[in-house]
Design an enzyme around this catalytic site. Structure first.
Site, mmCIF file in Angstrom:
data_model
loop_
_atom_site.group_PDB
_atom_site.id
_atom_site.type_symbol
_atom_site.label_atom_id
_atom_site.label_comp_id
_atom_site.label_asym_id
_atom_site.label_seq_id
_atom_site.Cartn_x
_atom_site.Cartn_y
_atom_site.Cartn_z
ATOM 1 N N THR A 1 -3.342 22.324 2.523
ATOM 2 C CA THR A 1 -3.689 22.874 1.207
ATOM 3 C C THR A 1 -5.175 22.678 0.913
ATOM 4 O O THR A 1 -5.788 23.515 0.245
ATOM 5 C CB THR A 1 -2.838 22.244 0.098
ATOM 6 O OG1 THR A 1 -2.871 20.820 0.201
ATOM 7 C CG2 THR A 1 -1.398 22.718 0.183
ATOM 8 N N GLU B 1 1.752 25.453 -5.783
ATOM 9 C CA GLU B 1 1.397 24.305 -6.620
ATOM 10 C C GLU B 1 2.376 24.151 -7.790
ATOM 11 O O GLU B 1 2.680 23.033 -8.211
ATOM 12 C CB GLU B 1 -0.025 24.465 -7.157
ATOM 13 C CG GLU B 1 -1.117 24.550 -6.104
ATOM 14 C CD GLU B 1 -1.424 23.210 -5.454
ATOM 15 O OE1 GLU B 1 -0.855 22.190 -5.883
ATOM 16 O OE2 GLU B 1 -2.238 23.185 -4.519
ATOM 17 N N HIS C 1 -3.271 21.595 -10.772
ATOM 18 C CA HIS C 1 -3.673 22.694 -9.890
ATOM 19 C C HIS C 1 -2.989 23.994 -10.289
ATOM 20 O O HIS C 1 -3.632 25.041 -10.442
ATOM 21 C CB HIS C 1 -3.340 22.348 -8.440
ATOM 22 C CG HIS C 1 -3.986 21.096 -7.960
ATOM 23 N ND1 HIS C 1 -3.663 20.497 -6.752
ATOM 24 C CD2 HIS C 1 -4.946 20.306 -8.511
ATOM 25 C CE1 HIS C 1 -4.390 19.414 -6.589
ATOM 26 N NE2 HIS C 1 -5.164 19.265 -7.652
ATOM 27 N N GLU D 1 -1.484 16.578 -9.161
ATOM 28 C CA GLU D 1 -1.229 17.892 -8.577
ATOM 29 C C GLU D 1 -0.847 18.927 -9.642
ATOM 30 O O GLU D 1 -1.140 20.113 -9.498
ATOM 31 C CB GLU D 1 -0.101 17.781 -7.545
ATOM 32 C CG GLU D 1 -0.484 17.053 -6.275
ATOM 33 C CD GLU D 1 -1.152 17.969 -5.271
ATOM 34 O OE1 GLU D 1 -1.001 19.196 -5.388
ATOM 35 O OE2 GLU D 1 -1.825 17.458 -4.357
ATOM 36 N N ASP E 1 -9.265 17.521 -4.633
ATOM 37 C CA ASP E 1 -8.074 16.707 -4.898
ATOM 38 C C ASP E 1 -7.192 16.633 -3.657
ATOM 39 O O ASP E 1 -6.708 15.558 -3.279
ATOM 40 C CB ASP E 1 -7.254 17.325 -6.036
ATOM 41 C CG ASP E 1 -7.652 16.821 -7.407
ATOM 42 O OD1 ASP E 1 -8.627 16.068 -7.512
ATOM 43 O OD2 ASP E 1 -6.977 17.197 -8.387
ATOM 44 N N GLU E 2 -6.952 17.790 -3.051
ATOM 45 C CA GLU E 2 -6.074 17.831 -1.887
ATOM 46 C C GLU E 2 -6.643 16.985 -0.745
ATOM 47 O O GLU E 2 -5.900 16.315 -0.022
ATOM 48 C CB GLU E 2 -5.893 19.280 -1.416
ATOM 49 C CG GLU E 2 -5.337 20.230 -2.468
ATOM 50 C CD GLU E 2 -3.875 19.993 -2.804
ATOM 51 O OE1 GLU E 2 -3.314 18.961 -2.396
ATOM 52 O OE2 GLU E 2 -3.293 20.841 -3.483
ATOM 53 N N HIS F 1 -5.933 13.345 -1.531
ATOM 54 C CA HIS F 1 -4.522 13.031 -1.318
ATOM 55 C C HIS F 1 -4.187 12.993 0.174
ATOM 56 O O HIS F 1 -3.391 12.162 0.621
ATOM 57 C CB HIS F 1 -3.645 14.076 -2.022
ATOM 58 C CG HIS F 1 -3.782 14.067 -3.512
ATOM 59 N ND1 HIS F 1 -3.487 15.157 -4.302
ATOM 60 C CD2 HIS F 1 -4.206 13.107 -4.367
ATOM 61 C CE1 HIS F 1 -3.710 14.855 -5.572
ATOM 62 N NE2 HIS F 1 -4.149 13.618 -5.630
ATOM 63 N N GLU G 1 -1.026 18.212 2.937
ATOM 64 C CA GLU G 1 -2.187 18.052 2.066
ATOM 65 C C GLU G 1 -3.470 18.500 2.757
ATOM 66 O O GLU G 1 -4.366 19.058 2.127
ATOM 67 C CB GLU G 1 -2.310 16.600 1.601
ATOM 68 C CG GLU G 1 -1.204 16.139 0.673
ATOM 69 C CD GLU G 1 -1.296 16.779 -0.705
ATOM 70 O OE1 GLU G 1 -1.732 16.119 -1.658
ATOM 71 O OE2 GLU G 1 -0.903 17.962 -0.824
ATOM 72 N N TRP H 1 -10.681 15.795 -13.982
ATOM 73 C CA TRP H 1 -10.967 17.127 -14.519
ATOM 74 C C TRP H 1 -9.676 17.711 -15.079
ATOM 75 O O TRP H 1 -8.576 17.305 -14.693
ATOM 76 C CB TRP H 1 -11.542 18.033 -13.427
ATOM 77 C CG TRP H 1 -10.622 18.291 -12.265
ATOM 78 C CD1 TRP H 1 -10.592 17.615 -11.079
ATOM 79 C CD2 TRP H 1 -9.584 19.278 -12.185
ATOM 80 N NE1 TRP H 1 -9.605 18.121 -10.261
ATOM 81 C CE2 TRP H 1 -8.971 19.151 -10.909
ATOM 82 C CE3 TRP H 1 -9.114 20.266 -13.056
ATOM 83 C CZ2 TRP H 1 -7.913 19.963 -10.501
ATOM 84 C CZ3 TRP H 1 -8.056 21.081 -12.646
ATOM 85 C CH2 TRP H 1 -7.475 20.916 -11.379
#
Length: 332
Positions: free
Chosen positions: A168, A74, A115, A112, A197-198, A201, A165, A31
């Site tokens: 977040t 971020e 973000h 990252e 995403d976090e 990760h 991670e 995305w």
């Protein structure tokens, strides 16, 4: 680190390729900010911006303080990549190394990076925050660097990133939840996609540490105890806006107050990681390793007890001005 420890990471290059790089997404399948924001090339751009600003007017100031703080965290990615490239055994030696560790460091940073881009653009469009003060805070933070006591040691760093991670993920998931409660569904969606995403990760970093526990349980449990004794400081704890010397502390108090990230979350994350890495059941440890194991396994309940006492002794809330919201005062 001793040469034999560095060799562990070099020997894991193939393992990392097969088990860690799979948690990355190709650029073309990722995305991007434009998927969630008005298209400046479209005829209806101004109307869409007007709608964002209208919905944003209904969101409380304390939420925007937390969203700005999350975004600034971020945006400090240059510092984080620099920190990763200090680590013995996993650093990117050339800036374009093809080792699995170097590929991960660069691609993780690239993922990252979206973000901060997304949140920054959204906040700019809302008109609810003083973007100059926000931009100054970002510049101050990147210039200040980090101080998280990882000592060029990937054991400590990967334990830290596993924790961070996960933290977040929780923070962005909660900003998504609150945005939904405020009726701003598009904001909820973009915070949610960042949270996803976090989470991905966090899985990768947790897997790295789990592998270290398999190979070197004694060294890894001592590193975990060392990291927790130092306390996992959030990466943006040096943030400063040119005005408030306690900016991070005040931002964190607001996040605690509205339930975005709390002391309970800190204890929950530690408990989750200790269980994920099966720390309580480690065997064959040295005397120092057993002491570290005992300390770590008893820490989460201790943190919860200390937090309960702190809440009971908490002082009366005070009003604090935040430059990010044009100097408005919030009760913290």
């Amino acid at each position: 680190m001793p040469p034999q420890k560095i060799e562990i990471f070099k020997s894991l290059d193939k393992w990392a390729k097969e088990n860690i790089l799979v948690h990355l997404k190709h650029v073309e399948k990722s995305w991007h900010s434009q998927d969630f924001l008005p298209n400046p090339a479209s005829e209806g751009f101004m109307e869409q911006v007007t709608e964002i600003r209208k919905r944003a007017r209904e969101i409380p100031d304390d939420y925007f303080v937390v969203l700005v703080g999350d975004m600034i965290t971020e945006e400090a990615l240059p510092t984080y990549q620099t920190m990763l490239n200090t680590l013995d055994g996993v650093r990117d030696e050339t800036g374009a190394s093809l080792t699995s560790w170097a590929i991960w460091n660069r691609a993780w940073t690239a993922e990252e990076n979206r973000h901060g881009d997304l949140l920054n653009k959204y906040l700019y469009l809302t008109g609810r925050v003083d973007m100059k003060q926000v931009e100054k805070t970002i510049q101050y933070l990147i210039g200040s660097g980090m101080d998280i006591k990882t000592e060029n040691n990937p054991y400590l760093c990967f334990i830290y990133t596993s924790f961070q991670e996960k933290a977040t993920f929780i923070s962005h998931a909660n900003t998504a939840r609150l945005a939904k409660e405020y009726g701003e569904l598009n904001l909820a969606k973009l915070c949610g996609i960042i949270a996803s995403d976090e989470k991905r990760h966090a899985i990768a970093y947790t897997k790295i540490v789990k592998k270290l526990f398999e190979i070197d349980p004694d060294g890894t449990v001592m590193a975990l105890a060392d990291m927790m004794k130092k306390k996992v400081r959030m990466p943006a704890h040096l943030m400063y806006d040119g005005i408030d010397d306690k900016l991070f502390e005040n931002y964190a108090l607001v996040a605690q107050k509205i339930g975005v990230y709390t002391a309970k979350d800190y204890a929950d994350i530690l408990e989750f990681l200790v269980q994920s890495w099966n720390v309580a059941n480690l065997t064959g440890l040295s005397g120092e390793g057993r002491k570290a194991q005992e300390f770590v396994c008893g820490l989460a309940p201790r943190i919860r007890r200390l937090e309960e006492r702190a809440r009971a002794c908490a002082k009366k809330a005070s009003l604090v001005p935040f430059s990010w919201i044009f100097g408005k005062e919030l009760r913290v």
